[in-house]
Motif scaffolding. Sequence first.
Motif, PDB file in Angstrom:
ATOM      1  N   MET A  11       0.843  -1.189   0.000  1.00 30.31           N
ATOM      2  CA  MET A  11       0.000   0.000   0.000  1.00 30.31           C
ATOM      3  C   MET A  11       0.885   1.247   0.000  1.00 30.31           C
ATOM      4  O   MET A  11       2.022   1.209   0.434  1.00 30.31           O
ATOM      5  CB  MET A  11      -0.973   0.014   1.181  1.00 30.31           C
ATOM      6  CG  MET A  11      -0.413  -0.122   2.581  1.00 30.31           C
ATOM      7  SD  MET A  11       0.271   1.372   3.379  1.00 30.31           S
ATOM      8  CE  MET A  11      -1.151   2.414   3.548  1.00 30.31           C
ATOM      9  N   SER A  12       0.357   2.335  -0.525  1.00 30.69           N
ATOM     10  CA  SER A  12       1.145   3.557  -0.614  1.00 30.69           C
ATOM     11  C   SER A  12       1.094   4.306   0.715  1.00 30.69           C
ATOM     12  O   SER A  12       0.119   4.220   1.466  1.00 30.69           O
ATOM     13  CB  SER A  12       0.621   4.441  -1.741  1.00 30.69           C
ATOM     14  OG  SER A  12      -0.748   4.725  -1.536  1.00 30.69           O
ATOM     15  N   TYR A  13       2.153   5.037   0.995  1.00 30.04           N
ATOM     16  CA  TYR A  13       2.266   5.792   2.238  1.00 30.04           C
ATOM     17  C   TYR A  13       1.347   7.011   2.218  1.00 30.04           C
ATOM     18  O   TYR A  13       1.251   7.719   1.217  1.00 30.04           O
ATOM     19  CB  TYR A  13       3.721   6.236   2.429  1.00 30.04           C
ATOM     20  CG  TYR A  13       3.915   7.245   3.536  1.00 30.04           C
ATOM     21  CD1 TYR A  13       3.647   6.911   4.860  1.00 30.04           C
ATOM     22  CD2 TYR A  13       4.372   8.537   3.259  1.00 30.04           C
ATOM     23  CE1 TYR A  13       3.834   7.829   5.882  1.00 30.04           C
ATOM     24  CE2 TYR A  13       4.568   9.462   4.277  1.00 30.04           C
ATOM     25  CZ  TYR A  13       4.296   9.110   5.585  1.00 30.04           C
ATOM     26  OH  TYR A  13       4.471  10.022   6.594  1.00 30.04           O
ATOM     27  N   GLN A  14       0.667   7.242   3.346  1.00 27.76           N
ATOM     28  CA  GLN A  14      -0.143   8.442   3.518  1.00 27.76           C
ATOM     29  C   GLN A  14       0.303   9.147   4.795  1.00 27.76           C
ATOM     30  O   GLN A  14       0.205   8.587   5.887  1.00 27.76           O
ATOM     31  CB  GLN A  14      -1.630   8.091   3.614  1.00 27.76           C
ATOM     32  CG  GLN A  14      -2.221   7.598   2.292  1.00 27.76           C
ATOM     33  CD  GLN A  14      -3.724   7.358   2.416  1.00 27.76           C
ATOM     34  OE1 GLN A  14      -4.159   6.588   3.256  1.00 27.76           O
ATOM     35  NE2 GLN A  14      -4.494   8.007   1.571  1.00 27.76           N
ATOM     36  N   ALA A  15       0.812  10.350   4.649  1.00 30.29           N
ATOM     37  CA  ALA A  15       1.327  11.088   5.808  1.00 30.29           C
ATOM     38  C   ALA A  15       0.202  11.360   6.815  1.00 30.29           C
ATOM     39  O   ALA A  15      -0.890  11.772   6.420  1.00 30.29           O
ATOM     40  CB  ALA A  15       1.951  12.396   5.356  1.00 30.29           C
TER      41      ALA A  15
END
Length: 596
Positions: free
Chosen positions: A1-5
């Motif tokens: 999954m992509s990183y979400q700040a």
Amino acid sequence: MSYQAPVKDMLFDIEHLANIEEIASIPGFEDAGLETAQAVLEECARFNEGVVAPLNHEADKVPSSLAGNQVTTSKGFKEAFKQYAEGGWQGLQHPADFGGQGLPKTIGAACGEILNAANLSFALCPLLTDGAIEALLTAGSDELKATYLEKLVSGEWTGTMNLTEPQAGSDLALVRTRAEPQPDGTYRVFGTKIFITYGEHDMADNIVHLVLARVQGAPEGVKGISLFVVPKFMVGKDGALGDRNDVYCVSIEHKMGIKASPTAVLQFGDHGGAVGYLVGEENRGLEYMFIMMNAARYAVGVQGIAVSDRAYQKAVAYAKERVQSRPVDGSVKGSATIIHHPDVRRMLMTMRALTEGCRAMATTAAAAYDAAHHHPDPAVREQNQAFYEFMVPLVKGYSTESSLEVTNLGVQVHGGMGFIEETGAAQYYRDAKILTIYEGTTAIQANDLVGRKTTRDGGQAAKAIAAQVEKTEQALAASGSADAKAVAGHLAEARQAFLDVVGFMVENGKADPNAAYAGSVPYLMLTGNLVAGWQLGRSLLAAEQALKAGQDQAFMQAKIATARFYAEHILTRARATRDAIVGGAQSVMALPMDAF
């Protein structure tokens, strides 16, 4: 999954724990209130989510490489760093006089977490450059500042710290690199430095090495160490780059983690001597280098929070999609996603609570730094400086040790797939291990906490923090809610355990140092646990107030639930840790050496 700040959580801490509007009342920070923090963090999130984070996994598989004396960084790093520099991110916290944006550390530290969570290996280059900038700002001559600072602040050039040698790790008294004075006021530097992060790379036009060395005739031990600027390329009076200096990378290390970050062995002076420029005065190098190290120690603590958050996000995503076994409560008839299972929830909550607790602690420390360095009232500056100095070993030590627990749990949530490199969960575990080692091991942070921060003043700074914790307990008890009362009770028990250990350390620090230092790391962990729990207690109070005002119900209830979980499952470790320190010192040293 992509990183979400986690921008929302960061802004909550910045608003309610760091009191950003108070920081914005300090002269020079007038434009750095919550609105600015939100704008900067959202832009930082966009850049790192889109540009830096996608490079992380591939760079772990295909790390930096060395050919001859030249290092080629992982695919995409050079281009991403160019965008990073052009975006002004290197200069975020640095003075406008040298081209920086002069924003508070409170905002800069949150951006640092986002960058490190996106890509720990990539983020190490700016981290070391920040340290070099701090050292030159503090001790550099006007000429050195004029020559190097603007280029470092802009990200056109990068910086390094050169402390370690094959025989001199944590014990810098053993440094042998030598510096010979020259008639023109420069020095010729000769020696070998190891473990130099980004000591050679292809991402910037020049690398500015800050090097510890001994001038001929200097006193033995740490009192005879000086600090030098040794640039990769010489810099002309017009600022143009000239000849290659006599410093070369002879190898890079093959590491367990942070593989894409080139860790160099640098050789100084094989061809007549590397030209170096003295920073400050001779024999005060360690004092100046500690400025870099203190900046870096806080930043490494933030790295621990960052890698924890990345591991947590990945574990949550996997737990929501992995189908395995029927829930024990029969809420789903067949097999369900593993997030239904109580033990998976326990692991995820532990990961979440440790990450949020450490973030809250680091944000509070950053606010103290801002007040300590910029507040107009000397008494306020002094008070905040003492608090910040006490916090640095906690932010570094507790946050990084916690990151090992969090990333380990991240692998466990994935089960067998966590052990497979392709999923990426193992990378965070491998990357996290170095954080408890570099910039001073956890034991070195703990020795600092015992010696300089606790026994030296008879425990006064520690007791002052305990008094602040007690005020939060009273506010929680007065709140009236079941959650607040539960947290207050556990906080009180942890505070008492802490005070018991402070008393033990003060009593035994000199009288029986082996007994005190046998418990130094447990003491650090107990103290970090208490302070993180205290900040989550403050978070709970702020969240309750926000709920009464009708703000973001789901988010605020999650803050409250996380604080209570931390109190019931993590703060409760304090009692056992106290017992081990106070009652178990003798058994640590009981075996004779030849029995091992």
